[in-house]
Design an enzyme around this catalytic site. Structure first.
Site, mmCIF file in Angstrom:
data_model
loop_
_atom_site.group_PDB
_atom_site.id
_atom_site.type_symbol
_atom_site.label_atom_id
_atom_site.label_comp_id
_atom_site.label_asym_id
_atom_site.label_seq_id
_atom_site.Cartn_x
_atom_site.Cartn_y
_atom_site.Cartn_z
ATOM 1 N N LYS A 87 61.595 86.195 30.845
ATOM 2 C CA LYS A 87 61.064 87.558 30.736
ATOM 3 C C LYS A 87 61.979 88.436 31.587
ATOM 4 O O LYS A 87 61.865 88.485 32.809
ATOM 5 C CB LYS A 87 59.620 87.601 31.252
ATOM 6 C CG LYS A 87 59.149 88.949 31.769
ATOM 7 C CD LYS A 87 59.049 90.015 30.712
ATOM 8 C CE LYS A 87 58.524 91.315 31.311
ATOM 9 N NZ LYS A 87 59.557 92.056 32.081
ATOM 10 N N TRP A 125 65.970 93.728 37.561
ATOM 11 C CA TRP A 125 66.998 94.490 36.842
ATOM 12 C C TRP A 125 68.294 94.624 37.636
ATOM 13 O O TRP A 125 69.310 95.024 37.092
ATOM 14 C CB TRP A 125 66.472 95.899 36.539
ATOM 15 C CG TRP A 125 65.801 96.529 37.734
ATOM 16 C CD1 TRP A 125 64.456 96.537 37.988
ATOM 17 C CD2 TRP A 125 66.421 97.182 38.845
ATOM 18 N NE1 TRP A 125 64.200 97.159 39.194
ATOM 19 C CE2 TRP A 125 65.392 97.571 39.739
ATOM 20 C CE3 TRP A 125 67.749 97.488 39.178
ATOM 21 C CZ2 TRP A 125 65.640 98.240 40.929
ATOM 22 C CZ3 TRP A 125 68.000 98.139 40.372
ATOM 23 C CH2 TRP A 125 66.955 98.517 41.220
ATOM 24 N N ASN A 126 68.256 94.330 38.957
ATOM 25 C CA ASN A 126 69.413 94.719 39.768
ATOM 26 C C ASN A 126 70.634 93.814 39.544
ATOM 27 O O ASN A 126 71.763 94.264 39.631
ATOM 28 C CB ASN A 126 69.033 94.795 41.251
ATOM 29 C CG ASN A 126 68.569 93.474 41.804
ATOM 30 O OD1 ASN A 126 68.122 92.598 41.069
ATOM 31 N ND2 ASN A 126 68.674 93.310 43.104
ATOM 32 N N CYS A 157 69.225 92.462 46.615
ATOM 33 C CA CYS A 157 68.170 91.863 47.435
ATOM 34 C C CYS A 157 68.718 91.400 48.775
ATOM 35 O O CYS A 157 68.044 91.493 49.791
ATOM 36 C CB CYS A 157 67.498 90.709 46.697
ATOM 37 S SG CYS A 157 68.637 89.444 46.134
ATOM 38 N N GLU A 202 61.514 84.276 44.595
ATOM 39 C CA GLU A 202 62.678 84.914 45.236
ATOM 40 C C GLU A 202 62.333 86.388 45.333
ATOM 41 O O GLU A 202 62.409 87.116 44.339
ATOM 42 C CB GLU A 202 63.936 84.727 44.367
ATOM 43 C CG GLU A 202 64.377 83.287 44.184
ATOM 44 C CD GLU A 202 64.981 82.696 45.440
ATOM 45 O OE1 GLU A 202 65.230 83.435 46.406
ATOM 46 O OE2 GLU A 202 65.173 81.476 45.463
ATOM 47 N N SER A 240 60.150 91.868 43.376
ATOM 48 C CA SER A 240 59.643 92.412 44.638
ATOM 49 C C SER A 240 58.547 91.519 45.234
ATOM 50 O O SER A 240 57.902 90.740 44.523
ATOM 51 C CB SER A 240 59.089 93.817 44.409
ATOM 52 O OG SER A 240 57.974 93.745 43.554
HETATM 53 P P1 NDP Z 1 59.570 93.813 40.235
HETATM 54 O O1 NDP Z 1 58.792 92.939 41.129
HETATM 55 O O2 NDP Z 1 59.071 95.180 39.951
HETATM 56 O O3 NDP Z 1 59.780 93.110 38.817
HETATM 57 C C1 NDP Z 1 60.329 91.809 38.693
HETATM 58 C C2 NDP Z 1 59.918 91.210 37.341
HETATM 59 O O4 NDP Z 1 58.517 90.924 37.339
HETATM 60 C C3 NDP Z 1 60.155 92.158 36.173
HETATM 61 O O5 NDP Z 1 60.591 91.410 35.054
HETATM 62 C C4 NDP Z 1 58.788 92.736 35.957
HETATM 63 O O6 NDP Z 1 58.607 93.203 34.665
HETATM 64 C C5 NDP Z 1 57.923 91.509 36.193
HETATM 65 N N1 NDP Z 1 56.513 91.813 36.462
HETATM 66 C C6 NDP Z 1 55.947 92.991 36.822
HETATM 67 N N2 NDP Z 1 54.611 92.841 37.014
HETATM 68 C C7 NDP Z 1 54.327 91.537 36.760
HETATM 69 C C8 NDP Z 1 53.129 90.753 36.799
HETATM 70 N N3 NDP Z 1 51.951 91.282 37.145
HETATM 71 N N4 NDP Z 1 53.211 89.442 36.509
HETATM 72 C C9 NDP Z 1 54.397 88.885 36.194
HETATM 73 N N5 NDP Z 1 55.570 89.568 36.129
HETATM 74 C C10 NDP Z 1 55.535 90.885 36.414
HETATM 75 O O7 NDP Z 1 61.035 93.866 40.871
HETATM 76 P P2 NDP Z 1 62.277 94.714 40.394
HETATM 77 O O8 NDP Z 1 62.586 94.416 38.967
HETATM 78 O O9 NDP Z 1 62.049 96.137 40.797
HETATM 79 O O10 NDP Z 1 63.462 94.092 41.268
HETATM 80 C C11 NDP Z 1 63.774 94.511 42.557
HETATM 81 C C12 NDP Z 1 63.209 93.545 43.578
HETATM 82 O O11 NDP Z 1 63.723 92.253 43.326
HETATM 83 C C13 NDP Z 1 63.620 93.879 44.988
HETATM 84 O O12 NDP Z 1 62.514 93.744 45.845
HETATM 85 C C14 NDP Z 1 64.665 92.821 45.308
HETATM 86 O O13 NDP Z 1 64.801 92.542 46.673
HETATM 87 C C15 NDP Z 1 64.152 91.664 44.536
HETATM 88 N N6 NDP Z 1 65.208 90.684 44.285
HETATM 89 C C16 NDP Z 1 65.163 89.494 44.937
HETATM 90 C C17 NDP Z 1 66.184 88.580 44.763
HETATM 91 C C18 NDP Z 1 66.147 87.254 45.444
HETATM 92 O O14 NDP Z 1 66.885 86.391 45.038
HETATM 93 N N7 NDP Z 1 65.321 87.033 46.453
HETATM 94 C C19 NDP Z 1 67.337 88.884 43.896
HETATM 95 C C20 NDP Z 1 67.257 90.137 43.243
HETATM 96 C C21 NDP Z 1 66.218 91.010 43.448
HETATM 97 P P3 NDP Z 1 58.865 94.760 34.367
HETATM 98 O O15 NDP Z 1 60.246 95.068 34.818
HETATM 99 O O16 NDP Z 1 58.699 94.824 32.912
HETATM 100 O O17 NDP Z 1 57.810 95.495 35.159
#
Ligand code: NDP
Length: 500
Positions: A172, A148-149, A279, A245, A224
């Site tokens: 998704k 979402w960020n 991130c 990522e 994450s």
């Molecule tokens: P999450 O890991 O909570 O969620 C990421 C996505 O995965 C969401 O769409 C989430 O859906 C989905 N998801 C949740 N559970 C599952 C599952 N079991 N199987 C498959 N998909 C699933 O991360 P955040 O949305 O909180 O984002 C923040 C994180 O993202 C931070 O750690 C940040 O560092 C990282 N990030 C990394 C980047 C990079 O390029 N390396 C860039 C930007 C962010 P739902 O939201 O519906 O739970």
């Protein structure tokens, strides 16, 4: 308005995911929640659409992707406003986010043929009677799971490159920013109305999990580290390749010959932009002793000027309400462990906002140094020299980006950081450079988006050899004779037997 407990917390009502502003509770929109069966059907439709899309070739896809890029550029304010309402991000930051995404679409569209298209590969003496041919063919359907960020920049970092490579994409989006994700898909359909090449499925984490098990040909995940592990485990069941990522805890190093004003400016922006929900945000700084005090002073002076609020402020709210507890815990534990807040501190957490917080003297064992905080906080630690700074920066399992300020040794220090990326005399700059790959090491994931490596992630290498002449040294045939083998031994020694 829908009955929402905490503004910004997604609510499912009548089969729809309702998305609200974390600052005001205003409804940003709603989208239908997909069942696992609907995810499977979306992927099946994408498979058909993907064949049509791949059949357009690089030129046909380039034309359409550039049209989409132009639409985004023309409607940049509309999309930025939507991001602002849905995530609370300041409009100016949302504009920069969309601009960066547009640049990535442009580069991916223009460079896909050069990087992925068919080419001849030089043969070597040992198989001189063959020519080599290489191309990168699309996987088919790529599932993109986004956070979402940066609800536009992050999915586009995968989706634009996957589309340019000839794949269909099923996105998704995060449950916190589904409307921005749907906006991307809807506008793509405006310029590519023929087939559903780029579609979205919505819901909570279970929908992401269903996408991993839907038979997609590759999953590109951004989120994450904890979820990345679950995604990889799910994909392992079907040997579906993954690109991860994940999170980070990026460090900035300030060396003795750094321009301290420039370093402080970049530190404040790198740590506090998007209220620290980045991130590749700067979460830790290691400044060498001779410049430490002056640097801390300049950071505080800049950070305390920043405004916090819903509209027109420098920092918006924390998008995911539950993150406030993490930020509060990190600040509290840092102070309890002997750290000092030279700006902000425990009282800076005022839901849904967190005011800029600068922490010093925090022990390296504290959560504020070791875990991803994802808030507008930064620790600044005094170190003896650049070697100690590198050692500490590299001490965590994360390894996403980083920043180095200095003159003489800055590039060499940047190369020593155990991270996928680094900026010298700036912060976060590599994210917008479409010619460079983006991704991490260790707990920050693997695989690359952006740049040539990013395009190659979304194509599988197809290698073909073609016979041009009869083999003078028949090696791979039952027709070969003992004399042939003796000649092969002779040639092997002549070609490879030299010591150098
Ligand atoms: P999450 O890991 O909570 O969620 C990421 C996505 O995965 C969401 O769409 C989430 O859906 C989905 N998801 C949740 N559970 C599952 C599952 N079991 N199987 C498959 N998909 C699933 O991360 P955040 O949305 O909180 O984002 C923040 C994180 O993202 C931070 O750690 C940040 O560092 C990282 N990030 C990394 C980047 C990079 O390029 N390396 C860039 C930007 C962010 P739902 O939201 O519906 O739970």
């Amino acid at each position: 308005m829908t009955a929402v407990q905490v503004p910004g917390t997604p609510v499912i009502s009548d089969g729809r995911l309702v998305s609200t502003s974390p600052a005001t509770g205003e409804e940003a929109g709603s989208v239908p929640v997909a069942t696992a069966g609907e995810v499977d059907r979306a992927v099946a439709r994408a498979r058909t659409a993907g064949q049509w899309w791949a059949g357009l070739g690089f030129t046909g896809r380039r034309t359409r992707l550039l049209r989409w890029r132009a639409l985004l550029a023309r409607r940049i304010e509309e999309l930025a406003e939507l991001i602002h309402v849905e995530s609370g991000k300041p409009v100016g930051d949302a504009i920069i986010e969309v601009l960066t995404a547009i640049e990535h679409i442009d580069w991916a569209a223009r460079n896909a043929r050069r990087v992925l298209g068919p080419r001849r590969v030089r043969s070597r003496l040992i198989l001189a009677e063959f020519s080599g041919h290489l191309e990168y063919q699309p996987h088919g359907v790529v599932g993109v799971i986004g956070p979402w960020n940066y609800p536009v920049f992050t999915p586009i970092g995968s989706a634009a490159y996957a589309l340019a490579a000839g794949n269909a994409v099923v996105l998704k989006p995060s449950e916190y920013t589904p409307v921005a994700g749907q906006w991307l898909v809807d506008t793509f359909a405006e310029v590519v109305p023929e087939q559903q090449v780029f579609t979205a499925v919505h819901g909570l984490g279970d929908v992401g999990a269903a996408l991993c098990r839907s038979g997609v040909d590759k999953v590109a995940f951004t989120g994450s580290t904890a979820t990345a592990r679950r995604v990889m485990a799910a994909c392992a069941e079907s040997l579906t390749p993954v690109l991860l990522e994940a999170g980070g805890k990026d460090a900035m190093i300030v060396d003795a010959d750094a321009d301290l004003d420039a370093a402080a400016e970049a530190c404040v922006w790198g740590a506090l932009t998007n209220a620290g929900q980045t991130c590749i945000g700067i979460e830790r700084v290691y400044a060498v002793a001779p410049v430490y005090d002056a640097f801390v002073g300049k950071v505080v002076e800049r950070a305390e000027r920043l405004t916090v609020g819903a509209d027109g402020a420098d920092l918006g709210p924390i998008t995911m309400p539950s993150q406030l507890d993490v930020i509060r815990r990190h600040i509290d534990e840092a102070v309890a462990a002997g750290g000092r807040a030279v700006l902000g501190g425990p009282a800076a957490v005022q839901p849904p906002y967190v005011h800029p917080t600068v922490l010093v003297d925090v022990p390296e064992s504290a959560s504020a140094i070791r875990e991803e905080t994802f808030g507008p906080t930064v620790t600044i630690t005094r170190v003896a020299d650049a070697d100690e700074a590198v050692r500490r920066a590299n001490a965590l399992p994360y390894g996403l980006g980083g920043s180095v300020f200095g003159r003489r040794d800055a590039l060499a220090i940047a190369r020593r950081l155990r991270s996928g990326m680094a900026s010298v005399n700036s912060a976060l700059a590599f994210a917008g450079m479409s010619t460079l790959p983006f991704g991490g090491v260790g707990d920050s994931g693997f695989g690359r988006i952006h740049g040539e490596d990013g395009l190659r992630e979304f194509g599988r290498a197809k290698a073909v050899t073609r016979r041009r002449a009869r083999s003078l040294l028949p090696a791979m045939t039952f027709e070969r004779t003992p004399t042939d083998v003796a000649r092969i031994v002779k040639v092997t020694k002549a070609l490879y037997g030299r010591r150098r």
